[in-house]
Write a protein that holds these residues in place. Structure first.
Motif, mmCIF file in Angstrom:
data_model
loop_
_atom_site.group_PDB
_atom_site.id
_atom_site.type_symbol
_atom_site.label_atom_id
_atom_site.label_comp_id
_atom_site.label_asym_id
_atom_site.label_seq_id
_atom_site.Cartn_x
_atom_site.Cartn_y
_atom_site.Cartn_z
ATOM 1 N N SER A 11 0.857 -1.192 0.000
ATOM 2 C CA SER A 11 0.000 0.000 0.000
ATOM 3 C C SER A 11 0.886 1.233 0.000
ATOM 4 C CB SER A 11 -0.920 0.023 1.224
ATOM 5 O OG SER A 11 -1.842 -1.039 1.189
ATOM 6 N N ASP A 13 0.427 5.671 0.348
ATOM 7 C CA ASP A 13 -0.421 6.856 0.523
ATOM 8 C C ASP A 13 0.387 8.107 0.196
ATOM 9 O OD1 ASP A 13 -2.403 5.203 1.468
ATOM 10 O OD2 ASP A 13 -1.855 5.493 3.568
ATOM 11 N N VAL A 19 -2.943 5.513 -2.823
ATOM 12 C CA VAL A 19 -2.536 5.391 -4.227
ATOM 13 C C VAL A 19 -2.454 3.923 -4.634
ATOM 14 C CG1 VAL A 19 -0.708 5.917 -5.890
ATOM 15 C CG2 VAL A 19 -1.258 7.553 -4.092
ATOM 16 N N LEU A 20 -1.925 3.085 -3.740
ATOM 17 C CA LEU A 20 -1.916 1.637 -3.918
ATOM 18 C C LEU A 20 -2.605 1.022 -2.707
ATOM 19 C CD1 LEU A 20 1.794 1.085 -5.079
ATOM 20 C CD2 LEU A 20 -0.242 1.264 -6.538
ATOM 21 N N CYS A 41 -3.972 5.531 -12.159
ATOM 22 C CA CYS A 41 -4.390 4.260 -11.536
ATOM 23 C C CYS A 41 -3.375 3.748 -10.519
ATOM 24 C CB CYS A 41 -4.644 3.199 -12.593
ATOM 25 S SG CYS A 41 -3.147 2.587 -13.413
ATOM 26 N N GLY A 42 -2.150 4.314 -10.504
ATOM 27 C CA GLY A 42 -1.142 3.896 -9.542
ATOM 28 C C GLY A 42 -0.011 3.068 -10.117
ATOM 29 N N SER A 45 3.475 4.600 -9.654
ATOM 30 C CA SER A 45 3.826 4.584 -8.233
ATOM 31 C C SER A 45 4.323 3.206 -7.825
ATOM 32 C CB SER A 45 2.609 4.973 -7.384
ATOM 33 O OG SER A 45 2.228 6.314 -7.643
ATOM 34 N N GLY A 213 -5.701 1.971 -7.947
ATOM 35 C CA GLY A 213 -4.686 1.494 -7.012
ATOM 36 C C GLY A 213 -4.744 0.011 -6.717
ATOM 37 N N ARG A 214 -5.593 -0.710 -7.437
ATOM 38 C CA ARG A 214 -5.736 -2.154 -7.225
ATOM 39 C C ARG A 214 -5.456 -2.909 -8.526
ATOM 40 N NH1 ARG A 214 -8.292 -3.166 -2.357
ATOM 41 N NH2 ARG A 214 -9.297 -1.340 -1.411
#
Length: 347
Positions: A11, A13, A19-20, A41-42, A45, A213-214
């Motif tokens: 994860s 943030d 973000v994830l 979408c992340g 990152s 993020g998924r």
């Protein structure tokens, strides 16, 4: 299966904004993969977390079994042996192609650097361009220099951040295939992020579709197209149109166009509202069909034509037809639906 990269429940943030969100996937040695998704979408990152430019707020990242981030560990970027290719090439304008490639090889002897630079430029087909400056090279050649620079230190993983997005569509796909060939010859694993599914499919063994993020699905390109795990993946990959319907009690779905049946059954209770995805090659002409549609648009696509068809309700379908039966805009035609596999999702 041996794992080179483990992205374990990560994860991230930014100022309290997720973000994830608990994202997981893995890469085997020599595997080439891609994170695919729309802007925001992340995906970048995630790549930056692997390279060491971002620190996850939860989860762990392991390379070759060694923890790089998480579990109280943070290995700096320069010690991770992850090569990075950026969207904007990030070449030094005052250095030649050879000098750009040599920039990260200071630990080698002068002779060692010279040999490694020559080898890296030859790999990407730029052995004759070693003395030229970035402004003297085309966009595709500049990206090859950036790739050679990332490969020269012999990384265990290559990370590519939208590497071909500044090039035209045809060159993007061609360069993606050529870079894939180089990586396969060297046996180097790679992870690319892109928003372009054609580029992703030309490059990767495995593609992960991201949204919000998924990771929605991590699979072979063919499986993403033929067996999407969610409505989002179904709509994002390839082309097609969704028609609303109701599930029957015999593995069928009733649409405005009639009933379609699934040989393998459907996981819906009878009467449930669903949406069925129809690909352009599943819409066929049938002159004697009672189901009529009106041609709204006609688009040339190489050896085939794509048509936008309007059903009596006003809902639209896409059809892919050969030049043998050209249709005129405004024409009414009989059609039938022949899905290779019934793809239905809860509405």
């Amino acid at each position: 299966m041996e794992k080179l990269l483990e992205f374990d429940s990560v994860s991230l943030d930014y100022a309290g904004r997720p973000v994830l969100a608990g994202m997981s996937f893995s890469l085997a040695p020599g595997e080439i993969a891609c994170l695919l998704g729309a802007s925001g979408c992340g995906k970048t990152s995630a790549l930056r977390c692997i390279a060491g430019f971002e620190t996850p707020s939860a989860g762990a990242i392991r390379l070759g079994g060694e923890t790089m981030a998480g579990e109280g560990v943070k290995v700096p970027a320069h010690r991770r042996r992850v090569g990075m290719v950026f969207q904007d090439h990030a070449l030094f304008p005052h250095l030649t192609a050879a000098e750009n490639v040599a920039f990260g090889l200071s630990a080698l002897s002068r002779a060692g650097r010279r040999e490694r630079v020559s080898e890296a430029l030859a790999l990407v087909g730029l052995g004759e361009e070693a003395g030229r400056y970035p402004h003297q090279l085309s966009g595709g050649q500049q990206q090859r220099v950036a790739l050679a620079r990332a490969l020269a230190p012999r990384p265990r993983l290559l990370a590519l951040d939208e590497p071909f997005s500044n090039l035209d569509a045809e060159l993007r796909e061609r360069l993606a295939r050529e870079v894939r060939d180089v990586l396969k010859r060297l046996g180097i694993a790679a992870l690319m992020v892109t928003h372009d599914q054609h580029e992703a499919f030309a490059f990767a063994d495995t593609v992960g579709v991201m949204h919000g993020g998924r990771l929605q699905q991590w699979d072979a390109p063919e499986a993403l197209y033929r067996s999407p795990a969610s409505r989002y993946v179904a709509g994002f990959i390839g082309q097609g149109a969704f028609l609303p319907g109701r599930a029957g009690d015999d593995g069928s779905v009733m649409l405005e166009t009639g009933a379609l049946r699934s040989e393998s059954g459907l996981p819906f209770r009878p009467g449930a509202e669903v949406e069925v995805l129809l690909r352009p090659d599943e819409v066929k002409l049938e002159p004697r069909s009672a189901l009529q549609a009106r041609v709204l648009e006609r688009m040339l696509r190489g050896s085939v034509c794509h048509y936008v068809l309007a059903l009596p309700s006003g809902r639209r379908l896409l059809a892919e037809l050969s030049y043998e039966h050209p249709l005129a805009v405004g024409e009414r035609v009989g059609i039938k639906l022949q899905p290779k596999r019934l793809l239905a999702f809860s509405a």
